[in-house]
Design a protein around this motif. Structure first.
Motif, PDB file in Angstrom:
ATOM      1  N   SER A 145       0.829  -1.197   0.000  1.00 41.38           N
ATOM      2  CA  SER A 145       0.000   0.000   0.000  1.00 41.38           C
ATOM      3  C   SER A 145       0.868   1.254   0.000  1.00 41.38           C
ATOM      4  O   SER A 145       0.584   2.229  -0.704  1.00 41.38           O
ATOM      5  N   HIS A 148       2.308   1.813  -3.432  1.00 38.43           N
ATOM      6  CA  HIS A 148       1.308   2.376  -4.340  1.00 38.43           C
ATOM      7  C   HIS A 148       1.152   3.879  -4.092  1.00 38.43           C
ATOM      8  O   HIS A 148       1.134   4.677  -5.039  1.00 38.43           O
ATOM      9  N   GLU A 178       4.058   5.806  -5.504  1.00 36.29           N
ATOM     10  CA  GLU A 178       3.977   5.923  -6.963  1.00 36.29           C
ATOM     11  C   GLU A 178       3.009   7.038  -7.364  1.00 36.29           C
ATOM     12  O   GLU A 178       3.307   7.831  -8.259  1.00 36.29           O
TER      13      GLU A 178
END
Length: 89
Positions: free
Chosen positions: A31, A34, A37
């Protein structure tokens, strides 16, 4: 802009959640990766648009660049960048 190379941004509402996710010890590494990113993608979009003069009044842009060059509170690096951009106009 106020003589700096940072743009005034309207924050993306999800940015705060992604930043909180990175700091939360209870979220998974997947998580967090992500969220990192997503935030890096937003930063890349901002950096791409900061120096864009497309759709802007060229006289206003030139005036801002001249003000940056004359401002004693601006770093030499920013002044050099403003001079290069002004010369390229």
């Amino acid at each position: 802009m106020n003589g700096s190379s940072k743009a005034t941004l309207i924050p993306n509402p999800s940015s705060g959640g992604h930043k909180a996710n990175l700091a939360n010890p209870n979220t998974s590494e997947e998580s967090k990766a992500h969220s990192k990113e997503i935030l890096e993608g937003e930063l890349a979009d901002v950096e791409t648009n900061v120096n864009s003069t497309e759709g802007k009044n060229p006289n206003n842009v030139a005036g801002g660049l001249k003000a940056t060059i004359a401002n004693p509170n601006v770093s030499q690096e920013a002044k050099d960048s403003a001079k290069e951009r002004l010369d390229a106009m």
